[in-house]
Scaffold this active site. Structure first.
Site, PDB file in Angstrom:
ATOM      1  N   ARG A 114      -0.722  -9.331   0.760  1.00 33.58           N
ATOM      2  CA  ARG A 114       0.599  -9.102   1.609  1.00 33.58           C
ATOM      3  C   ARG A 114       0.602  -9.129   3.125  1.00 33.58           C
ATOM      4  NH1 ARG A 114       1.171  -2.444   1.197  1.00 33.58           N
ATOM      5  NH2 ARG A 114      -0.383  -1.728   2.505  1.00 33.58           N
ATOM      6  N   ASN A 152       7.932  -3.604   5.540  1.00 36.18           N
ATOM      7  CA  ASN A 152       7.134  -2.621   5.335  1.00 36.18           C
ATOM      8  C   ASN A 152       5.693  -2.539   6.209  1.00 36.18           C
ATOM      9  OD1 ASN A 152       6.468  -0.453   2.681  1.00 36.18           O
ATOM     10  ND2 ASN A 152       4.316  -1.734   3.386  1.00 36.18           N
ATOM     11  N   GLU A 153       5.667  -1.323   6.856  1.00 34.70           N
ATOM     12  CA  GLU A 153       4.573  -1.173   7.674  1.00 34.70           C
ATOM     13  C   GLU A 153       4.195  -2.384   8.685  1.00 34.70           C
ATOM     14  OE1 GLU A 153       2.034   1.831   4.758  1.00 34.70           O
ATOM     15  OE2 GLU A 153       1.414  -0.326   4.761  1.00 34.70           O
ATOM     16  N   GLU A 318       6.080   7.797   2.916  1.00 38.17           N
ATOM     17  CA  GLU A 318       4.928   7.577   2.259  1.00 38.17           C
ATOM     18  C   GLU A 318       4.137   8.878   2.416  1.00 38.17           C
ATOM     19  OE1 GLU A 318       2.601   3.937   1.799  1.00 38.17           O
ATOM     20  OE2 GLU A 318       4.641   2.900   1.795  1.00 38.17           O
ATOM     21  N   TRP A 326      -8.238   1.050  -2.760  1.00 39.26           N
ATOM     22  CA  TRP A 326      -7.879  -0.591  -2.994  1.00 39.26           C
ATOM     23  C   TRP A 326      -9.295  -0.690  -4.033  1.00 39.26           C
ATOM     24  CZ3 TRP A 326      -5.461  -3.908   1.086  1.00 39.26           C
ATOM     25  CH2 TRP A 326      -4.119  -3.479   1.416  1.00 39.26           C
TER      26      TRP A 326
END
EC number: 3.2.1.23
Length: 694
Positions: A114, A152-153, A318, A326
């Site tokens: 990503r 996102n982020e 979050e 991960w």
């Protein structure tokens, strides 16, 4: 003062991140009902789902999320909708490889993870604009969508960009800033090592050199450019959304990441700011065994203080609910019983009025199979879900705290020039990292709540004057405007505390031929005669400060008084500068400046807090052990004291006046015990904390 936010939550509430594309449709309604029974009323969706809307180029379909939003309507679940631009689909990256980011070695970051794109690709901006507009047109007036998250982020994982589009945009950025190559060459000091540029086309984003010793003045501008690029990318999307979405829906993004002016991002693009809070990351990272108490997850309050400086009443997009990891790394344990509550209340105590947990159910596939959610793979009710129910009960009891202001009587000044400089300058970095954490630790352990204040273009002296004491650690770069602000603050009665290396550089990152601390020499009433790192072969260097022996760590400025009314508060006790001034106080107007010649440690910060009279401002109404954090929020005539026990053991606290215990709903006074990881919130009159010295 520029706006900080134009959206506020009307009630403290809970949410969760949910990915309907990961789960069988048969689970959707059951999941949403289980969430609501646990007290969760909002979900975030869609931020990684581009292919669900545009499976092939230009072919848009909304059937999948139409079906899911129908389930949300039926269950009356509120929704925060994410634009899916953090993960471009494979058809896009294969056809348009120019959208991909590159490493400094010019290796393309291919599809499969990503955030593999770059902000400055015209093609990516075009395709992102199109998908965002399609989503906004289709879903903008949906009754259940209360907010929109951009991407996102931003700047997570990769906050450096080396694509061809970035080089072209960097040149345009520099042309706007400097206008001529002559001015750029001067600002970058290109006569050093024969780096002079004769054409704009000769300039690139930083590239590998023989020792990777890239021109530091170029890198400083490059970090500013990255920040500018990310903000522009966000603004492209937020501007489109504003044309189509409901007027009562908010626009946000989730941060907070590096090489990014998050304050300008919030002001220019967003209605409210949200943060991703994972306190478990702090365990074991850089813990100092010499310290009597390891702050661990409590360090996350430092991050939350930074977020509060961006947006006083922020949201958590979050909030950690399970173990982190991960399959490629990042191992962390599961929260112990009570820690989910502790961490959620940590966020709320610092100003969060919305807390969304990540995630509803642990993913059974992909890189994040070990990034656990509330539910585990087996989908059974568990202790974490039960704890969420308890947190929901807390939010009901704390409804009156919604919108309350965090209350602090000392501030720590920061600015992005120095933040970016400390990233590229290892001397600056070591000092900044150490002193910043030590100021925070001293304030935590003495129960002296603190704020961060960022010096920005629209900052006013009135904002600084809310704080009787301000620290401005290692301000290597001083701008004329910031110096004027500091002078006005001190002139009107403030106490400013500076320390070593102040005033070393100008805005380009060069060291001008002036006596340090440069532009604040007159304000501080002293100059730096000499300076040195405390070397590995030196004996530990100490100073006598106000009659006490104090450590003088890392770096020492040897001072010289140059004003008649300046006073030496401390002298060095060792090394070749034994007996020389180490701390100087200078009255200026109604206030004063203290220049502390070393880096900060928690011990010398405690001494400074004591000397300036701001330490432990609530000590006459509540007595707490070091293991507890104290946060205070005020609203109207009421004050709310959050007491958070970070210890795995019970602790005792003492209330020195009657207060309402919001957990039990009854008046409390005297000694009481807090269990491991327990949180209590006490309500009292605001006037009682003002009498305590605030």
């Amino acid at each position: 003062m520029g706006k900080k936010q134009n959206y506020n939550w009307d009630k403290l509430s809970l949410g969760v991140c949910y990915y309907p594309e990961h789960w069988d449709e048969k689970l959707w309604r059951e999941d949403l009902k289980r969430m609501q029974s646990a007290g969760i009323g909002t979900i975030r969706i869609a931020e990684f789902a581009w292919s669900k809307f545009e499976p092939t180029e230009g072919n848009f379909t909304f059937d999948f999320f139409d079906s899911f939003l129908k389930a949300a309507e039926e269950t009356e679940m509120k929704v925060i909708f994410g634009t899916p631009t953090a993960t471009p689909p494979i058809w896009l990256t294969e056809k348009y490889p120019e959208v991909l980011n590159r490493t400094k070695d010019e290796i393309l970051l291919r599809h499969g993870a990503r955030r593999h794109y770059n902000y400055n690709s015209p093609k990516y901006q075009e395709l992102c604009s199109r998908i965002v507009e399609q989503l906004a047109i289709h879903y903008g007036m949906h009754p259940n969508i209360i907010g929109w998250q951009v991407d996102n982020e931003l700047n997570c994982e990769m906050n450096e960009f080396y694509s061809e589009s970035d080089t072209l945009s960097f040149r345009r950025f520099l042309q706007v800033k400097y206008h001529t190559l002559e001015k750029l060459n001067k600002a970058w000091g290109t006569t050093f090592w024969n780096q002079t540029y004769t054409a704009w086309e000769e300039i690139y984003v930083p590239r590998h050199t023989i020792s990777d010793s890239t021109n530091p003045h170029e890198v400083l501008d490059y970090y500013r450019f990255i920040s500018d690029s990310a903000i522009n990318f966000c603004k492209i999307q937020s501007s489109i959304l504003r044309r189509y979405i409901r007027p009562d829906a908010f626009i946000t993004t989730n941060g907070m990441f590096g090489n990014l002016d998050n304050h300008r991002l919030e002001k220019d693009c967003l209605d409210v700011y949200t943060y991703d809070s994972y306190p478990n990351f702090a365990f074991g990272m850089g813990a100092d065994p010499k310290n009597s108490i390891d702050l661990n997850d409590r360090k996350w309050s430092n991050n939350l203080s930074e977020v509060r400086s961006i947006c006083p009443h922020f949201g958590i997009m979050e909030q950690q609910s399970g173990a982190n990891g991960w399959n490629t790394g990042m191992e962390a344990p599961a929260p112990k019983p009570g820690q989910m509550t502790l961490w959620a209340m940590q966020s709320i105590s610092h100003g969060a009025d919305y807390v969304s947990f990540f995630r509803w159910r642990t993913c059974t596939m992909g890189t994040e199979i070990y990034w656990h959610g509330i539910l585990d793979y087996d989908n059974r009710d568990n202790r974490k879900l039960e704890e969420i129910k308890g947190i929901s009960e807390w939010t009901e009891k704390l409804a009156k705290v919604t919108g309350a202001e965090y209350c602090a009587n000392i501030g720590v000044l920061r600015d992005y020039n120095n933040i970016f400089d400390s990233q590229l300058d290892k001397w600056h970095q070591r000092l900044d990292k150490n002193s910043g954490m030590e100021i925070f630790a001293a304030c935590q352990l003495t129960h002296t709540p603190m704020d961060y204040l960022y010096l920005q273009e629209d900052t006013l002296a009135e904002e600084l004057l809310k704080y009787p004491v301000l620290f401005y650690p290692h301000a290597f770069i001083l701008t004329d405007r910031n110096v004027q602000l500091l002078e006005e603050y001190v002139r009107q009665g403030g106490c400013l505390i500076l320390n070593c290396r102040t005033g070393l550089k100008d805005e380009t990152g060069q060291c001008p031929m002036t006596v340090m601390p440069g532009k604040v020499s007159d304000l501080a009433g002293m100059t730096v005669e000499e300076h040195t790192f405390v070397g590995p072969n030196d004996e530990d260097v100490y100073m006598e400060f106000l009659g006490k022996r104090q450590e003088a760590p890392i770096f020492n400025d040897i001072l010289e008084v140059n004003a008649e009314n300046s006073r030496v508060l401390g002298t060095y006790l060792g090394n070749y500068y034994k007996g020389r001034p180490a701390v100087v106080e200078h009255p200026f107007g109604k206030g004063k400046v203290i220049y502390y010649g070393a880096a900060f440690s928690r011990e010398n910060v405690k001494a400074l807090l004591e000397y300036t009279g701001v330490i432990s401002p609530y000590g006459n109404i509540i007595d707490l052990p070091e293991e507890c954090e104290l946060s205070v929020r005020t609203k109207g005539e009421k004050a709310f004291l959050f007491v958070l026990n970070y210890s795995k053991n019970p602790v005792n606290i003492v209330l020195k006046q009657p207060m309402l215990d919001l957990k039990g709903g009854a008046e409390a006074k005297g000694e009481m015990s807090l269990a491991a990881y327990e949180v209590r919130v006490f309500e009292c009159l605001k006037s009682s904390i003002q009498e305590a010295g605030l």
